[in-house]
Design a protein around this motif. Structure first.
Motif, PDB file in Angstrom:
ATOM      1  N   THR A   4      31.007 -22.821  30.080  1.00 29.95           N
ATOM      2  CA  THR A   4      32.359 -22.728  29.539  1.00 29.95           C
ATOM      3  C   THR A   4      32.329 -22.143  28.127  1.00 29.95           C
ATOM      4  N   SER A   5      33.486 -21.640  27.728  1.00 35.25           N
ATOM      5  CA  SER A   5      33.678 -21.149  26.365  1.00 35.25           C
ATOM      6  C   SER A   5      35.120 -21.413  25.957  1.00 35.25           C
ATOM      7  N   ASP A   6      35.309 -21.681  24.676  1.00 35.55           N
ATOM      8  CA  ASP A   6      36.666 -21.804  24.130  1.00 35.55           C
ATOM      9  C   ASP A   6      36.919 -20.706  23.100  1.00 35.55           C
ATOM     10  N   GLN A   7      36.266 -19.567  23.305  1.00 40.40           N
ATOM     11  CA  GLN A   7      36.322 -18.468  22.335  1.00 40.40           C
ATOM     12  C   GLN A   7      37.123 -17.250  22.822  1.00 40.40           C
ATOM     13  N   LEU A   8      38.001 -17.452  23.787  1.00 40.64           N
ATOM     14  CA  LEU A   8      38.829 -16.346  24.262  1.00 40.64           C
ATOM     15  C   LEU A   8      39.770 -15.896  23.150  1.00 40.64           C
ATOM     16  N   LYS A   9      39.832 -14.600  22.945  1.00 44.20           N
ATOM     17  CA  LYS A   9      40.798 -13.997  22.018  1.00 44.20           C
ATOM     18  C   LYS A   9      41.815 -13.279  22.888  1.00 44.20           C
ATOM     19  N   GLY A  10      43.077 -13.354  22.543  1.00 41.00           N
ATOM     20  CA  GLY A  10      44.048 -12.687  23.385  1.00 41.00           C
ATOM     21  C   GLY A  10      45.432 -12.609  22.795  1.00 41.00           C
ATOM     22  N   ILE A  11      46.201 -11.718  23.391  1.00 43.79           N
ATOM     23  CA  ILE A  11      47.569 -11.456  22.953  1.00 43.79           C
ATOM     24  C   ILE A  11      48.401 -11.111  24.182  1.00 43.79           C
ATOM     25  N   ILE A  12      49.636 -11.614  24.188  1.00 42.54           N
ATOM     26  CA  ILE A  12      50.618 -11.233  25.203  1.00 42.54           C
ATOM     27  C   ILE A  12      51.858 -10.761  24.459  1.00 42.54           C
ATOM     28  N   ASP A  13      52.340  -9.584  24.817  1.00 39.84           N
ATOM     29  CA  ASP A  13      53.615  -9.114  24.306  1.00 39.84           C
ATOM     30  C   ASP A  13      54.625  -9.349  25.421  1.00 39.84           C
ATOM     31  N   ALA A  14      55.404 -10.418  25.285  1.00 36.89           N
ATOM     32  CA  ALA A  14      56.343 -10.815  26.337  1.00 36.89           C
ATOM     33  C   ALA A  14      57.444  -9.782  26.533  1.00 36.89           C
ATOM     34  N   ASP A  15      57.826  -9.086  25.458  1.00 37.81           N
ATOM     35  CA  ASP A  15      58.880  -8.081  25.568  1.00 37.81           C
ATOM     36  C   ASP A  15      58.413  -6.866  26.369  1.00 37.81           C
ATOM     37  N   LYS A  16      57.209  -6.412  26.076  1.00 37.70           N
ATOM     38  CA  LYS A  16      56.670  -5.222  26.752  1.00 37.70           C
ATOM     39  C   LYS A  16      55.877  -5.567  28.011  1.00 37.70           C
ATOM     40  N   ARG A  17      55.624  -6.863  28.227  1.00 37.41           N
ATOM     41  CA  ARG A  17      54.837  -7.364  29.373  1.00 37.41           C
ATOM     42  C   ARG A  17      53.428  -6.760  29.385  1.00 37.41           C
TER      43      ARG A  17
ATOM     44  N   GLY B 211      46.070  -4.745  29.981  1.00 40.90           N
ATOM     45  CA  GLY B 211      46.953  -3.994  30.852  1.00 40.90           C
ATOM     46  C   GLY B 211      48.380  -4.490  30.753  1.00 40.90           C
ATOM     47  N   HIS B 212      49.040  -4.578  31.922  1.00 37.68           N
ATOM     48  CA  HIS B 212      50.448  -4.987  31.914  1.00 37.68           C
ATOM     49  C   HIS B 212      50.730  -5.996  33.025  1.00 37.68           C
ATOM     50  N   ILE B 213      51.781  -6.750  32.820  1.00 34.78           N
ATOM     51  CA  ILE B 213      52.254  -7.733  33.806  1.00 34.78           C
ATOM     52  C   ILE B 213      53.221  -7.016  34.726  1.00 34.78           C
ATOM     53  N   ILE B 214      52.978  -7.117  36.007  1.00 36.34           N
ATOM     54  CA  ILE B 214      53.763  -6.381  37.002  1.00 36.34           C
ATOM     55  C   ILE B 214      55.190  -6.919  37.118  1.00 36.34           C
ATOM     56  N   GLU B 215      55.345  -8.231  37.153  1.00 35.81           N
ATOM     57  CA  GLU B 215      56.672  -8.833  37.337  1.00 35.81           C
ATOM     58  C   GLU B 215      57.582  -8.552  36.147  1.00 35.81           C
ATOM     59  N   GLU B 216      58.891  -8.570  36.413  1.00 34.64           N
ATOM     60  CA  GLU B 216      59.904  -8.278  35.380  1.00 34.64           C
ATOM     61  C   GLU B 216      60.481  -9.542  34.753  1.00 34.64           C
TER      62      GLU B 216
ATOM     63  N   PRO C  25      47.960  -1.589  16.254  1.00 36.41           N
ATOM     64  CA  PRO C  25      48.018  -1.690  14.801  1.00 36.41           C
ATOM     65  C   PRO C  25      48.784  -2.948  14.382  1.00 36.41           C
ATOM     66  N   ALA C  26      48.220  -3.710  13.474  1.00 38.77           N
ATOM     67  CA  ALA C  26      48.828  -4.966  13.041  1.00 38.77           C
ATOM     68  C   ALA C  26      50.227  -4.758  12.476  1.00 38.77           C
ATOM     69  N   VAL C  27      50.492  -3.608  11.880  1.00 35.98           N
ATOM     70  CA  VAL C  27      51.806  -3.356  11.281  1.00 35.98           C
ATOM     71  C   VAL C  27      52.903  -3.241  12.336  1.00 35.98           C
ATOM     72  N   LEU C  28      52.533  -2.997  13.595  1.00 35.53           N
ATOM     73  CA  LEU C  28      53.553  -2.869  14.638  1.00 35.53           C
ATOM     74  C   LEU C  28      54.006  -4.215  15.192  1.00 35.53           C
ATOM     75  N   VAL C  29      53.285  -5.284  14.879  1.00 34.63           N
ATOM     76  CA  VAL C  29      53.630  -6.604  15.386  1.00 34.63           C
ATOM     77  C   VAL C  29      54.511  -7.300  14.359  1.00 34.63           C
ATOM     78  N   GLN C  30      55.792  -7.433  14.698  1.00 34.68           N
ATOM     79  CA  GLN C  30      56.735  -8.080  13.806  1.00 34.68           C
ATOM     80  C   GLN C  30      56.792  -9.567  14.118  1.00 34.68           C
ATOM     81  N   LYS C  31      57.101 -10.364  13.104  1.00 33.21           N
ATOM     82  CA  LYS C  31      57.133 -11.812  13.297  1.00 33.21           C
ATOM     83  C   LYS C  31      58.103 -12.247  14.391  1.00 33.21           C
ATOM     84  N   ASP C  32      59.236 -11.583  14.519  1.00 34.23           N
ATOM     85  CA  ASP C  32      60.234 -12.016  15.494  1.00 34.23           C
ATOM     86  C   ASP C  32      60.033 -11.356  16.858  1.00 34.23           C
ATOM     87  N   ALA C  33      59.025 -10.527  16.998  1.00 35.04           N
ATOM     88  CA  ALA C  33      58.759  -9.882  18.286  1.00 35.04           C
ATOM     89  C   ALA C  33      58.248 -10.931  19.278  1.00 35.04           C
ATOM     90  N   GLY C  34      58.266 -10.583  20.547  1.00 32.45           N
ATOM     91  CA  GLY C  34      57.815 -11.507  21.584  1.00 32.45           C
ATOM     92  C   GLY C  34      56.314 -11.473  21.769  1.00 32.45           C
TER      93      GLY C  34
END
Length: 178
Positions: free
Chosen positions: A41-54, A94-99, A9-18
């Motif tokens: 090739t394509s330059d149309q990848l959509k994506g998000i990384i939450d660095a805090d939650k990995r 999914g998730h990033i394994i490393e901490e 949900p867009a409301v859960l993403v805060q501006k100062d979040a990672g």
């Protein structure tokens, strides 16, 4: 529009979040056989990384790929092999394994575990790549292979010698906070 696609949900993403979004990208694949090299090739990848939650989520429209050897080859890719009208996108979430702390400058070799979906077939995969963090920008470089048989992609005998059963995929993406 993008966040709900991945169930965030867009409301859960805060501006100062990672949380970082794809700003620039280049996704390529190639099939290399003795008879033919096919690249797109394509330059149309959509994506998000939450660095805090990995956690991460990526999606790409299959019809966005260009650069085939001919317009007919692109048509066959979309209609006969990928069935892009029926399965319009490929995705990995999914998730990033490393901490590691991806909010700090550095280069990190990471493994990402999640659901990889191509041609409507979901597989659990672990992909390896490099994340470079510098001044609030994250750059991702990842190379992996996709076995056509793993995703129920059928290749007619007549073109079997021209299309590799294992496709090499390269993703280069740059992420920024919005």
């Amino acid at each position: 529009f993008f966040l709900p696609v991945f169930g965030i949900p867009a409301v859960l993403v805060q501006k100062d979040a990672g949380v970082y979004f794809v700003k620039k990208n280049l996704v390529s694949f190639h099939s290399n056989t003795k008879q033919e090299l096919i690249k797109a090739t394509s330059d149309q990848l959509k994506g998000i990384i939450d660095a805090d939650k990995r956690t991460f989520a990526f999606s790409i429209a299959l019809k966005s790929f260009d650069g085939f050897n001919s317009p007919l080859q692109k048509e066959h890719f979309n209609e006969n092999y990928m069935e892009s009208d029926k399965f319009p996108a490929g995705s990995f979430s999914g998730h990033i394994i490393e901490e590691d702390d991806f909010t700090k400058n550095g280069t990190y070799n990471i493994r990402a575990k999640g659901k990889f979906i191509i041609h409507g077939v979901e597989q659990e995969r672990i992909l390896q790549g490099d994340l470079t963090v510098k001044n609030g920008i994250i750059k991702l470089a990842c190379i992996f292979t996709v076995l056509l048989s793993d995703h129920d992609i059928k290749i007619p005998r007549i073109v079997h010698e021209k299309l590799a059963s294992e496709i090499k995929v390269t993703i280069l993406a740059e992420f920024e906070k919005k």
